[in-house]
Design an enzyme around this catalytic site. Sequence first.
Site, PDB file in Angstrom:
ATOM      1  N   THR A 183      25.352 -19.888  40.675  1.00 45.17           N
ATOM      2  CA  THR A 183      24.424 -21.003  40.387  1.00 45.17           C
ATOM      3  C   THR A 183      25.210 -22.305  40.596  1.00 45.17           C
ATOM      4  OG1 THR A 183      24.888 -20.820  38.014  1.00 45.17           O
ATOM      5  CG2 THR A 183      22.936 -19.695  38.837  1.00 45.17           C
ATOM      6  N   LYS A 209      30.172 -14.497  38.006  1.00 45.18           N
ATOM      7  CA  LYS A 209      29.720 -15.860  38.226  1.00 45.18           C
ATOM      8  C   LYS A 209      29.788 -16.578  36.880  1.00 45.18           C
ATOM      9  CE  LYS A 209      26.241 -17.673  37.458  1.00 45.18           C
ATOM     10  NZ  LYS A 209      25.520 -18.457  36.380  1.00 45.18           N
ATOM     11  N   THR A 220      29.942 -12.594  28.012  1.00 46.84           N
ATOM     12  CA  THR A 220      30.480 -13.400  29.103  1.00 46.84           C
ATOM     13  C   THR A 220      29.338 -13.889  29.975  1.00 46.84           C
ATOM     14  OG1 THR A 220      31.763 -13.356  31.112  1.00 46.84           O
ATOM     15  CG2 THR A 220      30.826 -11.281  30.407  1.00 46.84           C
ATOM     16  N   GLU A 307      32.536 -26.394  35.135  1.00 47.37           N
ATOM     17  CA  GLU A 307      31.860 -27.549  35.731  1.00 47.37           C
ATOM     18  C   GLU A 307      32.748 -28.794  35.642  1.00 47.37           C
ATOM     19  OE1 GLU A 307      27.164 -26.285  35.297  1.00 47.37           O
ATOM     20  OE2 GLU A 307      28.073 -27.468  33.708  1.00 47.37           O
ATOM     21  N   ASN A 430      25.816 -32.532  34.858  1.00 45.36           N
ATOM     22  CA  ASN A 430      24.832 -32.205  33.826  1.00 45.36           C
ATOM     23  C   ASN A 430      23.922 -33.339  33.398  1.00 45.36           C
ATOM     24  OD1 ASN A 430      25.297 -29.351  33.170  1.00 45.36           O
ATOM     25  ND2 ASN A 430      27.383 -30.069  32.849  1.00 45.36           N
ATOM     26  N   SER A 435      18.463 -30.596  36.418  1.00 45.49           N
ATOM     27  CA  SER A 435      18.766 -29.184  36.672  1.00 45.49           C
ATOM     28  C   SER A 435      17.518 -28.343  36.493  1.00 45.49           C
ATOM     29  CB  SER A 435      19.846 -28.701  35.721  1.00 45.49           C
ATOM     30  OG  SER A 435      19.421 -28.873  34.394  1.00 45.49           O
TER      31      SER A 435
END
Lengths: 435, 435
Positions: A183, A209, A220, A307, A430, A435
């Site tokens: 993503t 991922k 996780t 990120e 963000n 998003s």
Amino acid sequence: MKNNKTIDQLEAELKGLKAKYHIKKISPLAPKDGFPKLPVIKGVRYASTAANIKYSDRDDVMLIECIQGSSIGGVFTRSSTRSASVLDCQKKLKINSSNSPIAILVNSGNSNAFTGSYGEKSVSKICEAISNELKIPTNSIFTSSTGVIGEKLLHEKIIKKIQELKFNLNKNSAESAARAIMTTDTFPKGAGSSFLISGCPVNIAGFAKGSGMISPDMATMLVYIFTDVSIEKNILQNILTKINEKTFNSITVDSDTSTSDSLIIVATGQSDCKKITDEFSAEALKFTDELHAIMSNLSKQVVRDGEGASKFLEILINGAVSDSSAKTVGLAIANSPLIKTALAGEDPNWGRVVMGVGKSGEPADRDKISIWFGNILVAENGWVAPSYNESLGQNYMKNEDLKITVDLGVGNGSSTVWTCDLTHQYVAINADYRS
Amino acid sequence: MKNNKTIDQLEAELKGLKAKYHIKKISPLAPKDGFPKLPVIKGVRYASTAANIKYSDRDDVMLIECIQGSSIGGVFTRSSTRSASVLDCQKKLKINSSNSPIAILVNSGNSNAFTGSYGEKSVSKICEAISNELKIPTNSIFTSSTGVIGEKLLHEKIIKKIQELKFNLNKNSAESAARAIMTTDTFPKGAGSSFLISGCPVNIAGFAKGSGMISPDMATMLVYIFTDVSIEKNILQNILTKINEKTFNSITVDSDTSTSDSLIIVATGQSDCKKITDEFSAEALKFTDELHAIMSNLSKQVVRDGEGASKFLEILINGAVSDSSAKTVGLAIANSPLIKTALAGEDPNWGRVVMGVGKSGEPADRDKISIWFGNILVAENGWVAPSYNESLGQNYMKNEDLKITVDLGVGNGSSTVWTCDLTHQYVAINADYRS
């Protein structure tokens, strides 16, 4: 008011600002060699395709089939708002036997979380379609979804692709599958190893991922690991749960726990080695070591793709009253926005580390705390170390990979956690873009 | 590679980027009317001056003297690495009687935290000097320090100024005192009220500092509140502790707990009203209400001055299994970097609110959760509300003051917490510039 800068000067200034604040294409912390060549796991086949769920220019669905006789294990998010897929996997994992092949289907772009009863219907419909196509009972079909929360998953788009996916299943497509589940990830994350158990060759291959909404109070992100080892299901699960605590449950990017986190492991038993039936046998311990290495590698890659990350930080806590106390202290430091922004600014702000210890609520004694940046002793006996000076710390902080060690001096507990820094890019990813 | 933009276009682009990323001088959320006119509290005098501890161009020390007969109360950080001043205050608060005047000295620019035994010596030296100058026993002298952690406090600089501070003590200088204790604050925070208790006029005046390292698992930043009410010490303390839980302990800027947080309240008893000797009398309840309003006001001002803040958020949790469960859920939402960046981006990302509920670890049932943005019902029955559309949410998020209400639907517990957004300015303040 006009200033007197030339176009060249203005462009240079603009370029500087953009470099400082804009998103880089691939994390600077990504493995330099790209996605590793994973060993082929006998009894496992992968396929991926573009179902156009959210992304229009890439694969976003993957299907994996594992041969009959495989053992399966899994760990999942503990979020009370976890997704329909997670709930379905947890239910099936309990009752799954090795009497049929196993299928795993994952989509990116939509997490199918907080989508009410429609979300559960989507999971059922997808599993039924796979069951019909692959002739596998629905109880052996596991799904994951990752992406936006709260939007209807258009499962028809996936169902339309199952025949194609089945047709394309092959043993060499792990990397394409790893790419299909990304993503906000900037690179696909894989790890594999080939080794001997009592002289008999076996293999592990896994991929993951994860980039944001990464916090360890759960299983996780999405992780799929395959091995040709032959092992009893309950032993596989015990080993997985133990390792998970020291790998995926010891990382954090932003303290936020996902609604979709899932790790699934499948052991096909297709190697020629004898079956592991004792958790504490030499064979089981060897497998545990190798699986630990793979899971540690993958979990750190998730942090390295955090990120906006520009620094990777390992935090080692020693001298705590217990291992779990050490972990709480480590995570208090790892999740502190003030410590994470100090990392981003290459600021050896050890006072904020002291704050992190203090806020954790765990037993500590100011006058017994020691702190190291790398090998540099920064603080001891409740104060800055006499040998420390700020330029030592400043030079150290320029490294991309950093380590902070704290000895609390009150016991023998220890724990290691991993995190990344908090940068302008994190806010940009963000806040600046919807998003 | 050159582009073909004109100087005007490039300058406009630069200006836009700078406006987006650079620090504003005063928080956009600051009260529009500036520092309020505080009532004079009989028996309280303030003074401030520049001792040049870290800042060179402003007052950075303040002294307050309260008349003999005053009752004192306080709440403090629970950090295990709390500062020498905090430890000293906690010790003295227990044994303080009203047999002598009370002095409070506060410096900014250095927190005197994690400074070993030297830190304790600094506190003693300062208290001795004040004791000599003001003829007050050291047990009635309270200090606070706020600023950098781990650096030696040069107490001689403060001691040199005590005579001057004493000379300047006066009843009208609360605002100057409030300014002297600021660090990364962009505005001084004050609140006051004058009201009647059973027909008898009394007053409260308070001020606070705080902007970063603000999290509620403790007392608060630095807060000083004065009243001329006559009240027994233990009743004052009980009322304070109760209100603190719903005000300063219900705010968060960045989840980080300071090593210096202190709130001290002094009731001089100089009004003409009769003494409060029963915590549940009508008089005590009236005083509690008024003090609650002052503390609520000051605590929200701290959030409004949160580092880099551009949005103020109230989070109301209803329907939890208990009030404390509701507070845990509220803080999980308030401390989520993903929710805080969504606020900054004016993104009505209610999926992240669902994530926040899920990660809190508190009892919740997906299908019973309802979420409102302001008065707009966003989600119910485990999914987006049929009446909701994204443009409603987008318009609402443009407001500077926002409210998110979550009903968990599993009980009667409720709690309100306050926070701000996470912006590029927060990163800039804490990463781009050395602190």
